[in-house]
Write a protein that holds these residues in place. Sequence first.
Motif, PDB file in Angstrom:
ATOM      1  N   LEU A   3      -6.531  -4.258  12.093  1.00 46.10           N
ATOM      2  CA  LEU A   3      -5.384  -3.993  13.489  1.00 46.10           C
ATOM      3  C   LEU A   3      -4.868  -2.837  11.686  1.00 46.10           C
ATOM      4  O   LEU A   3      -4.056  -3.229  11.920  1.00 46.10           O
ATOM      5  CB  LEU A   3      -4.487  -5.147  13.271  1.00 46.10           C
ATOM      6  N   ARG A   4      -4.550  -1.840  13.045  1.00 49.59           N
ATOM      7  CA  ARG A   4      -3.929  -0.694  12.880  1.00 49.59           C
ATOM      8  C   ARG A   4      -2.569  -0.589  14.001  1.00 49.59           C
ATOM      9  O   ARG A   4      -2.543  -0.102  15.491  1.00 49.59           O
ATOM     10  CB  ARG A   4      -4.171   0.352  12.987  1.00 49.59           C
ATOM     11  N   GLY A   5      -1.206  -0.137  13.737  1.00 52.35           N
ATOM     12  CA  GLY A   5      -0.122  -0.492  14.556  1.00 52.35           C
ATOM     13  C   GLY A   5       1.315  -0.635  14.654  1.00 52.35           C
ATOM     14  O   GLY A   5       1.144  -0.018  12.868  1.00 52.35           O
ATOM     15  N   GLY A 115       9.340   1.226  13.699  1.00 52.59           N
ATOM     16  CA  GLY A 115       8.261   2.041  13.580  1.00 52.59           C
ATOM     17  C   GLY A 115       7.547   2.691  12.716  1.00 52.59           C
ATOM     18  O   GLY A 115       6.874   4.087  12.567  1.00 52.59           O
ATOM     19  N   ASP A 116       7.185   1.986  11.628  1.00 50.36           N
ATOM     20  CA  ASP A 116       6.641   2.135  10.370  1.00 50.36           C
ATOM     21  C   ASP A 116       4.868   1.997  10.658  1.00 50.36           C
ATOM     22  O   ASP A 116       4.723   1.150  11.836  1.00 50.36           O
ATOM     23  CB  ASP A 116       6.923   1.256   8.955  1.00 50.36           C
ATOM     24  N   LEU A 117       3.818   2.758  10.525  1.00 54.31           N
ATOM     25  CA  LEU A 117       2.511   2.407  10.552  1.00 54.31           C
ATOM     26  C   LEU A 117       1.936   1.297   9.731  1.00 54.31           C
ATOM     27  O   LEU A 117       2.243   1.167   8.509  1.00 54.31           O
ATOM     28  CB  LEU A 117       1.536   3.615  11.380  1.00 54.31           C
ATOM     29  N   VAL A 118       1.138   0.192   9.989  1.00 55.85           N
ATOM     30  CA  VAL A 118       1.432  -0.567   9.048  1.00 55.85           C
ATOM     31  C   VAL A 118      -0.593  -0.883   9.865  1.00 55.85           C
ATOM     32  O   VAL A 118      -1.183  -0.859  10.823  1.00 55.85           O
ATOM     33  CB  VAL A 118       1.930  -1.957   9.284  1.00 55.85           C
ATOM     34  N   GLU A 119      -0.996  -1.053   8.758  1.00 57.78           N
ATOM     35  CA  GLU A 119      -2.476  -1.605   8.996  1.00 57.78           C
ATOM     36  C   GLU A 119      -2.401  -2.707   7.593  1.00 57.78           C
ATOM     37  O   GLU A 119      -2.350  -3.699   7.085  1.00 57.78           O
ATOM     38  CB  GLU A 119      -3.483  -0.482   8.135  1.00 57.78           C
ATOM     39  N   GLU A 130       2.848   1.899   6.117  1.00 54.83           N
ATOM     40  CA  GLU A 130       1.691   3.298   5.169  1.00 54.83           C
ATOM     41  C   GLU A 130       2.550   4.056   5.472  1.00 54.83           C
ATOM     42  O   GLU A 130       2.319   5.140   3.815  1.00 54.83           O
ATOM     43  CB  GLU A 130       0.321   3.561   6.581  1.00 54.83           C
ATOM     44  N   SER A 131       4.037   3.971   6.029  1.00 54.09           N
ATOM     45  CA  SER A 131       5.061   4.863   6.047  1.00 54.09           C
ATOM     46  C   SER A 131       5.585   4.758   4.791  1.00 54.09           C
ATOM     47  O   SER A 131       6.426   5.605   3.794  1.00 54.09           O
ATOM     48  CB  SER A 131       5.724   4.399   7.320  1.00 54.09           C
ATOM     49  N   SER A 132       5.392   2.782   3.832  1.00 56.13           N
ATOM     50  CA  SER A 132       6.527   3.081   2.905  1.00 56.13           C
ATOM     51  C   SER A 132       5.842   2.809   1.449  1.00 56.13           C
ATOM     52  O   SER A 132       6.725   2.849   0.721  1.00 56.13           O
ATOM     53  CB  SER A 132       7.623   2.011   3.411  1.00 56.13           C
ATOM     54  N   GLY A 133       4.325   2.583   2.151  1.00 54.84           N
ATOM     55  CA  GLY A 133       3.269   1.942   0.705  1.00 54.84           C
ATOM     56  C   GLY A 133       3.805   0.878   0.554  1.00 54.84           C
ATOM     57  O   GLY A 133       2.689   0.505  -0.576  1.00 54.84           O
TER      58      GLY A 133
END
Lengths: 171, 435
Positions: A3-5, A115-119, A130-133
Amino acid sequence: MILRGHVWRVGDHISTDEILPGRFMSLSDAAELGQHALAGVRPDLAAAIRQGDILVAGVNFGTGSSRQAAPIALRGAGFAAVVAASFGRIFFRNCINLGLPVFWSVEASAALVEGDLVEIDTEAGSIVDESSGISVAVPSLPPFVRAIADAGGLAAYARSRLGQALVPPEA
Amino acid sequence: MSDRAATFAEKAIAAHAGQALVEPGMLVGAHVDLVVSDELSFPGVLEEFHALGATRIFDPARVIVVADHETPARNLLAATSMRDTRRFADEHGIRVLDAGRAGIMHVVLPELGLVAPGELVMGYDSHVLTAGALGALGIGVGATDAAVAMAFGEMWLRVPESVRILIEGTPDEWARPMDVGLAMLRELGQAGCLYQAVEYGGTYPTSLGMDGRFTLANIAIELGAKSAACKPDDVTRTYLESRRSGPYETPWADAGATYAAVHEFDVDGLGPLVALPDAPDRAVPIDEVAGRPLDQIFIGTCTNGRLSDLRAAAAVLKGRTVHERTRLIVIPGSPEVYLGALREGLIEIFAEAGAVVGPPGCGPCAGLHLGVLADGEVGLATSSRNFPGRMGGRASKLYLASPVVAAASAVAGAFASPREVVGDAPEAASVAART
């Protein structure tokens, strides 16, 4: 399942009254319900989210009333998963029963920024921002609950068990 | 049989799961004794029943729909939905309690003898745990769970941890079980017993009549509890005598069972409390809010809508009138409560005071009908929850309190303590203390 969003956040002790207020409880269509998702806490949200976004909450998300319209509304609004530090138990089981992925993780709730993109990798049990690692491992669910998730929800799972015990003895 | 010391919930679940013993964290399938739904929710249950391909009910005598949320039909949609529910019920032989016979399910089901100690009662409503007052295991679930239970007679559940809540002491003469509940919530918070099975103990719960025990079991939902039970005793047996035929077990926890926590409360001298908006755990003493005006006050609900609660409210209202600026709505929890109130002259007291007396059911509790709050209005209810917008507009505010605080405040048109309104009146106080 991957899931990515993007992340949207709400706070602690958000009740199902706020997720789906009583005045909308006669609606049954998921898309209609989705228009009013979170109307009691962030009325701006439902129109702003994109399909596949991730809802992140603090403690005790979905507390209170058992209304199944609450998770239906969240899914109808486009959320692909809900992450929270903890959940109201009826809401949590309703999400599982509906096949809406839910993740009970204090760490993930703390780490994910709006606001961050997560997977989310449901197989591997990980959430990567993915934004913060930052990467967080999420607890795996019991086999029976995974079986419900794999079937796409309790109704689908139960359909395959008609005539037998709902929960197999080895669960 | 297992010789490991078990908590009440562990025992009840083990018995229904056909296992010798269960431990917290285990996932089991448990047979259910009763499946309940309200009428607003039942269409959602039916949708899932059809979605899973079920065509028959496991045992029609063990399924019941109680029309308490929007009855008598509050609009065309409700009427249509109720018509379809009755059709389904007739077809499948399940029982429906409709207008005239319906009341709040958590008041009516015990009255009708449909709950006995040790039984597993499940239903699509968060307050199903109220049944625990009778020493049953009451578990609230969702629509799909209820549909699956209708088809299979079974539910999946994870065995919860158990906790004990021990309550000792004697509260102030005007304090009710509601105040003890609010005090517990203030101390433990909204997730204080999250997912846990609560067992009440100590001298306070055993001092209560059944009405008071129902209040305690009911309000535990706001702690996040999965279930909340009182140990069955003579009070329980007397209550069940005229309502439930046939034998029943009275399982209770073994000495030496393992609990995740034991919470102890001393309620000696506890006075009336009020929960501030917007959460049930925000209780303060009545004096802190005294004088704040109120637009609408609602006495009723599965928390405080039984005969003892109405009797207590009437003891305060007798010979007094509701303030001009305030609407007082009183809703008996069931036809039995309504009739009891009528016969005791309580309805006359409410009517003379200028209150609305409504049909047995949930009334305005969930903001659906019979007293919705407008934006900007301030309400007080004897219910268990006051989340933002619960009873109406998102900008309405809702407080929670006991029936006697509600009654006193109705007279003042603002928050007021019973003592302030009634003065020194030991007879009234003693009626108001009955549970």
